[in-house]
Write an enzyme that holds these catalytic residues in place. Structure first.
Site, short mmCIF file in Angstrom:
data_model
loop_
_atom_site.label_atom_id
_atom_site.label_comp_id
_atom_site.label_asym_id
_atom_site.label_seq_id
_atom_site.Cartn_x
_atom_site.Cartn_y
_atom_site.Cartn_z
CG ASN A 117 -1.85 1.11 1.32
OD1 ASN A 117 -1.80 2.02 0.49
ND2 ASN A 117 -2.72 1.09 2.31
CG HIS B 36 -12.75 3.83 2.73
ND1 HIS B 36 -13.40 4.85 3.39
CD2 HIS B 36 -11.44 3.99 2.98
CE1 HIS B 36 -12.50 5.61 4.00
NE2 HIS B 36 -11.29 5.10 3.75
NE ARG C 297 -9.29 12.97 2.73
CZ ARG C 297 -9.30 11.66 2.63
NH1 ARG C 297 -10.42 11.00 2.44
NH2 ARG C 297 -8.18 10.98 2.69
CD GLU D 61 -8.94 -0.97 3.80
OE1 GLU D 61 -8.49 -0.64 4.91
OE2 GLU D 61 -9.18 -0.15 2.90
NE ARG E 97 -6.07 1.72 -0.43
CZ ARG E 97 -6.12 2.83 0.26
NH1 ARG E 97 -5.06 3.24 0.94
NH2 ARG E 97 -7.20 3.56 0.29
#
Ligand code: ADP
Length: 414
Positions: free
Chosen positions: A7, A188, A249, A395, A99
């Site tokens: 990742n 996601h 965010r 993940e 990823r």
């Protein structure tokens, strides 16, 4: 098969080595063998490496770029003092799973990486200028330092590719979708897919029977409405900026605010987006931190008004999405919390689900308090009309499993 899961961020490489095969997947017995994190690549990097069962190794060294980072990992794997179960040297790494954040409309599932796939991932860069270039750095570096090892791309957007037009189109001129592919993609996806898969396993049901709302609450946050096992709607949009309130965010705002700031503050467009991406959300409201744990502590210990406000705005936005998705789904069987906050904060879960008696949602307070840092647990009261679960996301595991399946060319169960 031992899969190195990568990742790669713009200045970081996170990895896991996972041993998996079809039998292990069936029995949920895949094994994480090692993990690591190299951050601040490009200067003095901070490095953490760990063979499972051994103490972690922490060090700081200059690491020039992603290729140097992968070479560092390889040296560690090959070092006879590194005791990773079942791995003597590099030849025991059989595949690499990457990823990749944005697969646009092109990638609806995981895929074996070749030159053509790389070109197509590059074509997605305008839609994800912050993420895809960093992910690609990892792909290029891995092709250089692991020649001949098969590599698979797993996309954050892929799970949401089943959203209907009504949910992925914005109400802006249709030509803008035609010309630039401006639409909701959602992110996601690997996490939402994993949670839906675990829910199916817990309930012992078929994919088509999965009608749930998943809430991934970490530094980035998103909600997903899953109907008959497929993503029907999700809160992140063309980019990961839309939707829920996040660590830094803003999530949903009135787009007119952007023009207002440019005119009234004399801010550049880049600076406005910097504010919305990096200085908003929990950090922006509280003026303190983007870290939920610290905000909860500030609220409790110092009665900090803005910390409280940040937590409440965060939870209220989630509640709004739950309501919207219950309407879109015509009811759901369960709500599943995951991510650092979702898995660890009973208080946030409680606030998100408070005053939802109308929908028949009732938490079991004791179970909710207990569900901290666990793998999976039901936390709703027996008479709750909608069940509530905490399910730890993984993940990396799903990326390793996808990598195996793509290489063996066996269909994905999910
Ligand atoms: P990322 O999106 O970077 O993977 P994580 O999923 O690890 O992030 O989530 C990070 C968030 O989880 C932080 O806001 C952190 O404060 C929060 N968190 C972790 N543990 C707890 C806890 N015990 N209580 C509340 N929040 C927590």
């Amino acid at each position: 098969m031992n899969v190195l899961v990568l990742n790669c961020g713009s200045s970081s490489v996170k990895f896991q080595i996972i041993q998996t095969d079809l039998e292990a997947i069936k029995n949920d017995q895949d094994k994480m063998l090692a993990k690591g994190y190299l951050e601040r690549i490009g200067s003095q990097a901070i490095i953490t490496l760990q063979a499972i069962g051994q103490p972690p190794l922490r060090t700081a060294e200059p690491i020039r770029d992603h290729k140097a980072a992968l070479n560092y990992i390889i040296r560690w794997i090959n070092d006879p003092n590194t005791k990773i179960e079942g791995i003597k040297d590099l030849s025991d790494i059989h595949a690499i799973g990457h990823r990749i954040v944005h697969g646009a409309e092109r990638f609806k599932k995981s895929i074996l990486i070749d030159d053509e796939v790389i070109d197509q991932i590059e074509e997605c860069i305008p839609l994800a200028p912050l993420h895809n270039p960093a992910n690609l750095k990892g792909v290029y570096a891995a092709r250089d330092v692991f020649p001949g090892v098969p590599q698979v791309a797993v996309f954050d957007t892929a799970f949401h590719s089943t959203m209907p037009e009504e949910n992925y189109l914005y109400a802006i001129p249709y030509q803008l979708y035609r010309r630039f592919k401006i639409r909701r993609y959602g992110f996601h996806g690997t996490s939402h897919r994993y949670i839906a898969y675990r829910y199916r396993k817990i309930k012992g049901i078929e994919r088509e029977q999965v009608n749930i709302i998943t809430l991934h609450l970490g530094n980035g946050c998103s909600a997903c409405a899953i109907k008959n096992g497929f993503s029907l709607d999700t809160s992140m949009g063309m980019t990961p900026l839309e939707g829920l309130v996040m660590g830094t965010r803003s999530g949903d705002i009135d787009p007119a605010i952007i023009e207002f700031l440019i005119h009234n503050e004399g801010t550049s467009i880049e600076e406005v987006f910097n504010v919305l991406n990096k200085r908003s959300g929990l950090l922006g409201i509280s003026g303190l931190t983007n870290d939920m744990r610290d905000l909860l502590a500030e609220e409790q210990e110092h009665n900090d008004r803005r910390a409280s406000l940040a937590i409440n705005i965060f939870c209220n936005r989630i509640k709004k999405y739950i309501g919207a998705y219950l309407a879109e789904l015509n009811g759901a069987d369960a709500i599943c919390f995951t991510g650092g906050i979702g898995e660890n904060s009973p208080e946030v879960r409680r606030r998100c689900l408070s005053n939802l008696d109308f929908f028949g949602i009732k938490l079991d307070d004791e179970l909710n308090e207990k569900a901290v840092g666990i793998k999976e647990m039901k936390i709703s009261a027996p008479d709750s009309r909608i069940e509530v679960y905490v399910i730890a996301t993984n993940e990396e595991l799903l990326i390793a499993r996808d990598t195996l399946r793509v290489i063996l060319n066996v269909p994905r169960i999910w």
